[in-house]
Design a protein around this motif. Sequence first.
Motif, short mmCIF file in Angstrom:
data_model
loop_
_atom_site.label_atom_id
_atom_site.label_comp_id
_atom_site.label_asym_id
_atom_site.label_seq_id
_atom_site.Cartn_x
_atom_site.Cartn_y
_atom_site.Cartn_z
N ALA A 181 32.90 6.73 48.81
CA ALA A 181 32.50 6.12 47.40
C ALA A 181 33.58 5.59 46.80
CB ALA A 181 31.64 6.87 46.74
N SER A 182 33.48 4.36 46.04
CA SER A 182 34.69 3.91 45.28
C SER A 182 34.72 4.88 44.01
CB SER A 182 34.30 2.42 44.89
OG SER A 182 33.26 2.19 43.93
N GLN A 183 35.60 4.38 43.13
CA GLN A 183 35.94 5.41 41.83
C GLN A 183 34.54 5.13 40.82
OE1 GLN A 183 39.24 4.35 39.50
NE2 GLN A 183 39.28 6.60 39.00
N LEU A 184 34.43 3.78 40.70
CA LEU A 184 33.16 3.09 39.80
C LEU A 184 32.05 3.84 40.38
CD1 LEU A 184 33.58 -0.28 38.87
CD2 LEU A 184 33.62 1.96 37.23
N GLN A 185 31.84 3.90 41.92
CA GLN A 185 30.44 4.59 42.23
C GLN A 185 30.27 6.22 41.93
OE1 GLN A 185 31.09 3.25 46.32
NE2 GLN A 185 29.32 1.53 46.25
N THR A 186 31.42 6.62 42.11
CA THR A 186 31.63 7.84 41.83
C THR A 186 31.10 8.15 40.14
OG1 THR A 186 33.26 8.10 43.51
CG2 THR A 186 32.81 10.12 42.22
N ILE A 187 31.74 7.55 39.58
CA ILE A 187 31.41 7.70 38.04
C ILE A 187 29.80 7.63 37.54
CG2 ILE A 187 31.83 6.66 35.70
CD1 ILE A 187 34.69 6.15 36.76
N PHE A 188 29.41 6.41 37.99
CA PHE A 188 28.16 6.27 37.72
C PHE A 188 26.83 6.78 38.52
CE2 PHE A 188 30.37 2.83 35.40
CZ PHE A 188 29.85 3.25 34.14
N ARG A 189 27.27 7.42 39.65
CA ARG A 189 26.34 7.78 40.78
C ARG A 189 26.54 9.31 40.60
NH1 ARG A 189 25.24 3.79 44.72
NH2 ARG A 189 24.61 2.08 43.26
N VAL A 190 27.68 9.85 40.44
CA VAL A 190 27.85 11.38 40.53
C VAL A 190 28.02 11.81 39.35
CG1 VAL A 190 29.08 13.14 41.74
CG2 VAL A 190 28.42 11.16 42.85
N THR A 191 29.18 11.28 38.53
CA THR A 191 29.68 12.58 37.44
C THR A 191 28.63 12.30 36.36
OG1 THR A 191 31.77 11.64 38.18
CG2 THR A 191 31.73 12.72 36.24
N VAL A 192 28.28 10.58 36.00
CA VAL A 192 27.50 10.49 34.84
C VAL A 192 26.18 11.45 34.83
CG1 VAL A 192 26.33 8.88 33.38
CG2 VAL A 192 28.90 8.55 33.95
N PRO A 193 25.41 11.23 36.09
CA PRO A 193 24.24 12.07 36.10
C PRO A 193 24.59 13.38 35.93
CG PRO A 193 24.56 10.35 37.83
CD PRO A 193 25.85 10.21 37.05
N ALA A 194 25.33 13.97 36.62
CA ALA A 194 25.69 15.44 36.40
C ALA A 194 26.02 16.20 35.00
CB ALA A 194 26.91 15.94 37.37
N ALA A 195 26.54 14.98 34.22
CA ALA A 195 26.85 15.27 32.91
C ALA A 195 25.59 14.90 31.87
CB ALA A 195 28.36 14.52 32.33
N LEU A 196 24.47 14.20 32.61
CA LEU A 196 23.55 13.65 31.60
C LEU A 196 23.01 14.74 30.56
CD1 LEU A 196 22.53 11.01 31.34
CD2 LEU A 196 20.80 11.69 32.61
N PRO A 197 22.80 16.11 30.85
CA PRO A 197 22.16 16.99 29.85
C PRO A 197 23.29 16.87 28.54
CG PRO A 197 21.85 17.99 31.77
CD PRO A 197 22.79 16.56 32.08
N GLY A 198 24.51 16.93 28.82
CA GLY A 198 25.52 16.97 27.82
C GLY A 198 25.55 15.85 26.99
N ILE A 199 25.45 14.76 27.58
CA ILE A 199 25.49 13.60 26.94
C ILE A 199 24.25 13.28 25.99
CG2 ILE A 199 25.28 10.71 27.07
CD1 ILE A 199 27.18 11.30 29.73
N ILE A 200 23.08 13.69 26.70
CA ILE A 200 21.90 13.81 25.74
C ILE A 200 21.88 14.54 24.57
CG2 ILE A 200 19.48 14.38 25.74
CD1 ILE A 200 19.37 13.29 28.79
N ALA A 201 22.66 15.65 24.72
CA ALA A 201 22.79 16.75 23.65
C ALA A 201 23.76 15.85 22.77
CB ALA A 201 23.30 18.00 24.10
N ALA A 202 24.84 15.27 23.07
CA ALA A 202 25.70 14.58 22.27
C ALA A 202 24.94 13.48 21.36
CB ALA A 202 26.85 13.94 23.03
N VAL A 203 23.93 12.67 22.21
CA VAL A 203 23.27 11.82 21.32
C VAL A 203 22.44 12.41 20.30
CG1 VAL A 203 21.44 9.89 21.48
CG2 VAL A 203 23.54 10.06 23.33
N MET A 204 21.76 13.55 20.74
CA MET A 204 21.08 14.24 19.79
C MET A 204 21.58 14.57 18.44
SD MET A 204 17.77 14.10 20.56
CE MET A 204 16.64 13.44 21.61
N LEU A 205 22.63 15.10 18.78
CA LEU A 205 23.73 15.53 17.80
C LEU A 205 24.00 14.33 16.58
CD1 LEU A 205 25.90 18.21 19.00
CD2 LEU A 205 24.34 18.27 16.95
N GLY A 206 24.38 13.14 17.51
CA GLY A 206 24.57 11.92 16.67
C GLY A 206 23.47 11.52 15.87
#
Lengths: 288, 296
Positions: A181-206
């Motif tokens: 996988a390319s770097q961008l594919q890795t970011i958007f298909r693997v890293t971001v989905p894996a970090a999604l709960p944390g990102i949602i928590a961040a948005v909720m805090l926002g």
Amino acid sequence: MWKNRAVQTLLIGAASTSVLIVVLIFLFLGKEAAPFALTPGLSALFDSKWIPVSFQRERFGILPLLSGSALVTLLAMLITIPFSVLGAIYIAELAKPLEREILKPFIEILASIPSVVLGFFGLVVLAPLVKSFFGLNTGLNALTGAILLSIMAIPTVISISEDALNSVPHVYKRASLALGASQLQTIFRVTVPAALPGIIAAVMLGVGRVIGETMAVMMVTGNAAIITANPLDPVRTMTATIAAEMGEVPFGSVHYQALFCIGVVLLLVTFGLNVIGQQVLRRYGMRQ
Amino acid sequence: MKIKALFMISLCIFLFGGCKASNQEGDKNAGGEKAAQKTHKGLSIKGSDTMVHLTSSWAEEFMKINIGSEVSVTGGGSGTGIAALINATTDICAASREINDKELSLAAAKNLKPQGVAVALDGIAIIINQANPVSFLSQEELKKIFTGEFTNWKQLGGPDQAILVLSRESSSGTYVFFQEHVLSKADYTERAKLLPGTSAVVQSIATDKWAIGYVGLGFAQKAGKDIKTVAVRKDDKSSAVEPSVETVKAGLYPIARKLYFYIGEKLSAQTQQFVDFCLSDKGQAIVQETGYVTIK
């Protein structure tokens, strides 16, 4: 043995203070607001007009305030989420160490600017910009408030999202890259989905920060209590109403109680958001 | 687990019990404070927020001249101040309006006869942007603007532009005075923007060409070159009057009010001394410095 138990009870006590404080705040707000349910009745809150000082008839409808808060919060999040999530992805995944060294302190400085100072900036700089950009006759409206609020929320959301992205195990990324996988594919298909709960928590805090913010909003939203969905209309938020009117309201009057009712509603809204956020987190947690 | 639950419950009971007890204590304390305030030799002034700046300037100067005297100034609004005077928790009540019949009968029930002393005058200036060609308005037109009946400047002989109505927050004494005397007690239009403080009104009018707002005379005079005041005429027959120290003092400018001190019948020597000081030349010079209009 008793020592053990003593330490344990002490720790439970310390841990449960916040629970108690929350309960006490609810009780206190409820106590001050409760008489309102008897004399004008709770239905008075669902009026469409907020006219607390009048020689004709005082009206305490919180619907315009509720819709004002909702509009500003929604707009602010529409601006905050793309900026901060993309920013966090860049800082966590793509930035060179030097870039990170420069970007992070500035984001932290942005987070530490007092809201009154930002409000003044909004009044003097941002409002005229919004005014001339949209060709309006004033820049004091919901959109200006939302932009200002997103400036406040972005640093919080970036920091927490970045933490979430950084805590994604490296093996995930390496495995993805090793599979071609390319770097961008890795970011958007693997890293971001894996970090999604944390990102949602961040948005909720926002969202929490945005909906509870007072000073800056009061200075730039125009504070006209009207029900509107137009970002270019002035709105009056719940927090600004409490801050502006609590100072001189006669103690124990219906107006005073109405302000406490707003406080209760505000608390219930943030409480609800928190519960929803927790639920989302739990559901995502289970799926993985 | 059981122990934990028990502990939590007992903690709750303990805290709530404590909370209640401390409440009662607080009430007692408040009573004690009242008694203490009466015997305290300092002078307390309470009331109008419009006048806080003026009264505290007076108090500072008074304390400078009479070393050892103590004057405390608090706001809260004219109504709050009058209630405090009736309950004998303040020596002087500062009020930006006259005491009303209801308050007088409340005072009479406590064998009090509040005496009003006019200590200064305040004019409320109508301000618009310098670019706005309108130069005078009648009181009737102002009422229609602020209640939302007129929404465009062309209805007032100006260009085809929407009127942007600016007001102070409803907690302001000026808001109520303006509502009573210019709007004849009608409600403000819901489109009116309520701004927190006079400086926000001035700032907004300096940048928004078609806005209109009201501020105390002192502020209007210091507002700067982007802002101009509107001359006001009482009705169609009378001529328009520019707001100024002279026109307010002569009683020509229609949107003006007296600022009062309300005091009890029997005065302590210190109260009398303070009121005399405010009405003295030195006291009235402070009136001018703080942007109000002298009474004499």
